[in-house]
Design an enzyme around this catalytic site. Structure first.
Site, short mmCIF file in Angstrom:
data_model
loop_
_atom_site.label_atom_id
_atom_site.label_comp_id
_atom_site.label_asym_id
_atom_site.label_seq_id
_atom_site.Cartn_x
_atom_site.Cartn_y
_atom_site.Cartn_z
CB SER A 95 -26.06 22.04 -7.50
OG SER A 95 -25.75 20.94 -6.66
CG ASP A 106 -22.75 18.49 -1.46
OD1 ASP A 106 -23.19 19.03 -2.49
OD2 ASP A 106 -22.17 19.13 -0.56
CG ASP A 108 -26.61 21.75 -0.62
OD1 ASP A 108 -25.76 21.44 0.24
OD2 ASP A 108 -26.33 22.31 -1.70
CG ASP A 161 -23.66 19.48 3.07
OD1 ASP A 161 -23.02 18.46 3.42
OD2 ASP A 161 -23.13 20.47 2.55
CE LYS A 222 -22.48 24.53 -9.46
NZ LYS A 222 -23.48 23.68 -8.79
CE1 TYR A 231 -19.67 26.72 -7.94
CE2 TYR A 231 -18.77 25.42 -6.15
CZ TYR A 231 -19.84 25.83 -6.90
OH TYR A 231 -21.11 25.35 -6.62
#
Length: 658
Positions: A95, A106, A108, A161, A222, A231
């Protein structure tokens, strides 16, 4: 006024021609304006301060991994020039890279390092130790055995992450083109999966006609998916990349549409989509690198996928392989719900908030499975919960398999916690219903105890299991749902008039379509499986009243009345605790006996260490530990007393009537 002229060059996006080149009307522009205002008011955009903090955190992580690579380069005896040139780069994906992240989301991230810095030792041990020693880093959780190996942590409060990919270069340039297929030369499968997150995100942005319209629509969908409980990739629904690919395909179908139009067309198209026809943004690339590519003509396993959504970067994969028949059914129902609301919005019979009403999961089914997990502390619960959640999809598949698809499951991708518990606790729930069109025989039940046993056995194989990590699975009816799952602990929260109407329509439609009803013949009624109060994380609560024979190890037999109030335990390790303040004159404070429980009659006989009775026709011996306290008086003092007993039974009562 409706405008019919083409607003962009007649370029084909995707593998087919557009469905429509129509642009927006004045009404569409107004609806988009209202939609944008709703998304802002819903708090889906982060502040400038949070954006700046994220960029600062990413800069710090970049410096940490560069220093880490230089340290390893020096330790391995490379020249001073190599140490100076040693480098690592950090890319974002998900995202954040797509530009649709919200407050608190978070990040990524992918670290790409040189060929001599590996994942197993250097990343998961050396870098892990560096991060664990930093004050800014909290909740550090390495997951080396994941499908895509990852290290999760918070850096200065921002959730990260972090993946790692070692590519076949001695020096990684800062301007590395990750979209070039050459980065995949001489790397293993986990590295390909790690690299593909960034490569897919870049390809998505490349293949949509209008990036800003795509972002607004994706942000909207989303949020809708989270509100409607669909989701979650790990649970068998769709995750961020899946929703991005679905939205991108709609943007290709309607290249001149604006967000309000795209949202409406999204539901219109996917309500009618004939799965398992795949969703693809571009033609599949064929490279001679030897990696498996999604192709149901060649790969029999690919033919079993229910909802293929194909990634646009080589090697193309099905990003939604987790979807099962049950979760596809749930998503199809939600697409239909969204389509009905959007049709009403276009007729000015509804407003945007109606589309985002939370799904009333605990009002939608009559039967549920409750999965309780506990651990000794918060850190243990975090890792244990992550493992159990990753296996819940398997429980859905096992139930579908063992009931031949007749019992359908709806795993709900939200976790709950009972604040009254002393231990660290989380709970997940799964709705159960009979498959539409199935003939209901009177008294027919689905006995899924063996299925749950198999599931719990697989979960208990967790490589990092420590004492205190336990899992309980129980069948609960709607009226037994614990209050802590409801907002403010109130079961019947006040709904808006519009929400109540949609809920009523949705529930009545579900009941009409499925024709399900609970058969409760008084003769076979299982009160033992229908507790009114659930004061612990126990799988089954049994209430038993009657005269029982009790002969303990000292040979003194007495008749007494006792009540089973709770079931609490794991596997066949059962602990029966007599909760009373009477006195025993026995040698051992703990007396081991054997017991077989008969849940149908809600009775249990204890007679000289053994008891024989049926559990739904199955003979089942269970070890029971009897805790005896205050041993100054004699056993005969128990005559006529009513005892409260806490039991732990192996999945007792998972015979479900729907």
């Amino acid at each position: 006024m409706v405008t019919s002229e083409v607003l962009c060059p007649p370029r084909q996006h995707g593998v087919t021609k557009p469905l429509s080149l129509a642009g927006p009307s004045d009404a569409d522009l107004l609806r988009t304006k209202k939609l944008n205002k709703f998304l802002v008011d819903a708090g889906l955009y982060e502040s400038k301060e949070e954006t700046a903090k994220r960029e600062e955190v990413l800069g710090r992580i970049k410096q940490i991994v560069v220093d880490w690579v230089k340290q390893l380069t020096r330790l391995r005896g490379y020249t001073d020039q190599m140490v100076e040139d040693a480098n690592a780069v950090v890319y974002t994906f998900g995202s954040y890279r797509l530009g649709v992240h919200g407050p608190g989301a978070d990040i990524d991230t992918l670290c790409i390092g040189p060929s001599y810095v590996n994942r197993d030792q250097d990343f998961f041990f050396v870098l892990h130790d560096i991060l664990s020693g930093m004050e800014e880093v909290t909740e550090l959780q390495p997951i080396p055995d994941a499908h895509v190996p990852v290290m999760k942590f918070k850096f200065d409060g921002i959730s990260i992450d972090l993946l790692y990919a070692s590519i076949s270069l001695l020096v990684v340039p800062d301007n590395l083109d990750i979209s070039d297929v050459s980065v995949l030369y001489d790397v293993d499968e986990p590295t390909v999966r790690s690299l593909n997150g960034c490569r897919v995100a870049d390809q998505i942005l490349k293949h949509v006609p209008n990036v800003e319209h795509f972002r607004t629509t994706l942000r909207c969908l989303k949020f809708w998916a989270k509100q409607r409980g669909v989701y979650s990739n790990v649970t068998g629904f769709l995750g961020g990349v899946n929703w991005a690919l679905l939205v991108a395909r709609i943007c290709q179908f309607y290249p001149n549409a604006i967000p309000s139009m795209l949202v409406s067309r999204f539901f219109r198209v996917y309500t009618q989509w004939r799965w398992p026809n795949p969703v693809m943004l571009c033609a599949k690339e064929e490279e001679e690198l030897g990696f498996a590519v999604w192709d149901p003509r060649r790969n029999p396993k690919d033919r079993t996928h229910h909802m293929p959504i194909i990634t646009p970067a080589y090697p193309c994969m099905n990003s939604s392989y987790n979807v099962s028949t049950s979760t596809l059914r749930v998503m199809t129902e939600q697409f239909q719900f969204g389509n009905r609301i959007c049709e009403a919005i276009e007729l000015n019979k509804a407003q945007w908030p109606a589309l985002f009403e939370p799904y009333m999961f605990f009002e939608s089914y009559r039967n549920y499975l409750q999965v309780d997990i506990v651990a000794a502390n918060t850190d243990d619960l975090r890792s244990w919960k992550g493992w159990v959640e990753s296996r819940l999809r398997q429980l859905t598949l096992m139930i579908e398999r063992d009931t031949l698809g007749k019992l359908q499951c709806h795993p709900y991708p939200h976790e709950y916690s009972d604040p009254s518990k002393q231990c660290s606790h989380s709970a997940f729930f799964m709705g159960l219903q009979r498959k539409q069109g199935e003939v209901v025989l009177e008294g027919q039940q689905f006995d899924i105890r063996g299925t749950v046993d198999e599931f719990r056995h697989s979960v208990n194989m967790y490589a990092f299991w420590v004492p205190g990590m336990e899992i309980y699975v129980s069948h609960v009816r709607r009226r037994q749902i614990p209050l802590y799952v409801f907002p403010n602990g109130h079961k019947h929260a006040l709904l808006s008039k519009q929400s109540s109407q949609h809920l009523s329509e949705e529930v009545s439609r579900k009941r009409k379509d499925n024709g399900t009803r609970v058969e409760q013949n008084e003769r076979h009624k299982r009160k033992s499986l229908s507790p009114q109060n659930r004061d612990s994380v126990s799988p089954v609560i049994v209430h038993s009243h009657g005269i029982q024979e009790s002969k303990l190890e000292n040979g003194c037999g007495n008749s007494q009345v006792f009540e089973v109030v709770e079931v609490n335990g794991v596997g066949t390790r059962i602990f029966l605790i007599f909760d009373f303040r009477l006195c025993f004159n026995v040698v051992k404070p703990k007396v081991e006996v054997e017991m077989v429980l008969n849940s149908r009659t809600q009775a249990a006989d204890v007679e000289q260490r053994t008891v024989g009775s049926d559990v739904n026709g199955l003979k089942k011996k269970i070890k029971v530990h009897v805790l005896v306290e205050n041993r100054s008086q004699k056993l005969c003092k128990l005559v006529g007393r009513k005892l409260k007993v806490v039991l732990s039974v192996d999945c007792l009562g998972l015979a479900v009537s729907v």
